[in-house]
Write an enzyme that holds these catalytic residues in place. Structure first.
Site, PDB file in Angstrom:
ATOM      1  N   HIS A 107     -31.165  -1.429  32.326  1.00  0.00           N
ATOM      2  CA  HIS A 107     -30.204  -0.583  31.626  1.00  0.00           C
ATOM      3  C   HIS A 107     -30.820  -0.006  30.353  1.00  0.00           C
ATOM      4  O   HIS A 107     -31.854  -0.477  29.879  1.00  0.00           O
ATOM      5  CB  HIS A 107     -28.907  -1.336  31.294  1.00  0.00           C
ATOM      6  N   GLU A 127     -25.683   0.821  28.874  1.00  0.00           N
ATOM      7  CA  GLU A 127     -24.964  -0.166  28.059  1.00  0.00           C
ATOM      8  C   GLU A 127     -24.612   0.490  26.730  1.00  0.00           C
ATOM      9  O   GLU A 127     -25.490   0.765  25.909  1.00  0.00           O
ATOM     10  CB  GLU A 127     -25.804  -1.418  27.820  1.00  0.00           C
ATOM     11  N   ASN A 132     -20.101  -0.714  17.271  1.00  0.00           N
ATOM     12  CA  ASN A 132     -20.054  -1.637  16.137  1.00  0.00           C
ATOM     13  C   ASN A 132     -18.809  -1.333  15.317  1.00  0.00           C
ATOM     14  O   ASN A 132     -18.559  -0.180  14.929  1.00  0.00           O
ATOM     15  CB  ASN A 132     -21.305  -1.476  15.265  1.00  0.00           C
TER      16      ASN A 132
END
Length: 393
Positions: free
Chosen positions: A134, A185, A189
């Site tokens: 990924h 992916e 945050n």
């Protein structure tokens, strides 16, 4: 096989007449022709002459007929026991010469052993079962990005996980299961809604059967098209460029059906030949093709673990005269599967890369990984194949 030739037993008890039979062949350097002739012409040599030859480093190599083994200092080492009855001590020069030559032999043996080990590790890389797993990058709004990828690009949300104690959320999207497909992916945050993509990251590539039709769909959904469909510069493949809500570029490539629609990650490098050598040696990738476009002043190289039409690949781009790029803080890394993260880290170091995380298990989940940087500073994480499959379960 080398054999030690014993000294002749007929040695008279006189130092000046101490002699022994020279029955072995000596390897004499061409740099001392006079000494070569002198020693080669002798059948019986005095201790003085042997010592003289020894001090010049010319005697002491015994080679059998098959030349399979070198034994240093053989004949004049045998002189030492014969000197003991006369109460004589070996000269300091003689001892130091023996010692220094022994160190050289040991050093050369160590170097040879180390070289063999290095060669074995780099050869292992070529046999390792590797696959691009990924690509990881950061986004400012997870739900918005998931909506765009699923509705405009046709991806599927494979899984999502929230880690509140670490204040971030991950989402995995792609065109098939993670155990067999290259996927994305996404990382969000908490509280960060914008990132700097920089000038080094290029784009992701997606293979589609009809570029124009895909572009129309994206426009209808409110997506941004930065390059309309048309042939690639210097080629015939029909492409288009679009941007997602965070500004990441996607190249749409018109191709037939493929098992790996998410097919490229393009990064810019400052020295293409250096990068190719590193990705081949350290990462075990194969150079699939290389194309120079002098008209547009750039060169690209495609590297991967299989043909482009069936596997995700790295597209490394060199722009004439540009040796450094701003990497920003948005793009993170790619992840690659391996059978041994420890050997992988060693291969990276041997190939001139920098290991930023020594190999070992991650706290909590015990998945073994190692992280490294290529010569241009692009990060890659290697993940243990078995641990990765367990993590998916």
């Amino acid at each position: 096989m080398a054999r030690i030739v014993p000294m002749a037993s007929s040695i008279k008890p006189s130092l000046t007449s101490l002699k022994f039979s020279v029955t072995a062949r000596f390897a004499l350097p061409r740099s001392s022709p006079s000494l070569c002739r002198k020693v080669a012409s002798l059948h019986l040599c005095s201790v003085a002459k042997i010592s003289e030859a020894a001090s010049e480093g010319t005697i002491g190599v015994f080679i059998d007929r098959r030349n399979t083994l070198l034994l240093l200092l053989l004949n004049w080492l045998a002189v030492i026991p014969q000197l003991q009855p006369f109460g004589l001590r070996t000269s300091k020069l003689f001892k130091e010469d023996i010692s220094s030559r022994s160190v050289i032999v040991a050093g050369n043996t160590t170097q040879a052993s180390t070289a063999t080990t290095h060669e074995n590790v780099l050869e292992w890389v070529k046999q390792d079962k590797r696959r691009m797993l990924h690509v990881v990058y950061r986004v400012g709004d997870m739900d918005r990005t998931i909506k765009f990828y699923t509705e405009c690009l046709g991806m599927k949300l494979l899984r999502k996980r929230d880690i509140p104690e670490e204040r971030y959320t991950n989402a995995f999207l792609g065109y098939g299961p993670e155990d067999s497909h290259f996927v994305i992916e996404l990382t969000y945050n908490y509280g960060v809604d914008k990132y700097d993509i920089g000038s080094g990251f290029g784009h992701f590539g997606i293979s589609v059967e009809d570029v124009a039709k895909t572009v129309d769909l994206i426009k209808a959904k409110g997506g941004k098209v930065s390059r309309e469909p048309g042939p690639v510069k210097g080629g015939n493949t029909v492409i288009a460029f679009i941007e997602d809500p965070d500004g990441y570029k996607f190249e749409l490539l018109e191709r037939g059906p493929t098992p790996e629609p998410l097919c490229q990650v393009m990064l810019r490098v400052g020295d293409l030949d250096r990068a190719i050598e590193f990705y081949e040696k350290a990462y075990g990738m194969e150079l699939l093709r290389k194309r120079d476009n002098p008209e547009y002043k750039y060169t690209i190289a495609m590297l991967g673990y299989g043909p482009e039409d069936k596997n995700a690949v790295m597209e490394l781009t060199y722009n004439y005269g540009v040796t450094e790029y701003d990497k920003g803080n948005a793009y993170a890394q790619i992840a690659i599967g391996t059978d041994d993260v420890y050997k992988t880290a060693e291969a990276v170091k041997l190939s001139g890369g920098k290991v930023t995380r020594e190999p070992g298990p991650l706290p909590g989940i015990n998945t073994k990984i190692t992280a490294c940087l290529d010569p241009d500073g692009w990060k890659t994480v290697f993940v243990d194949n078995i641990d990765f499959l367990k993590e998916l379960e």
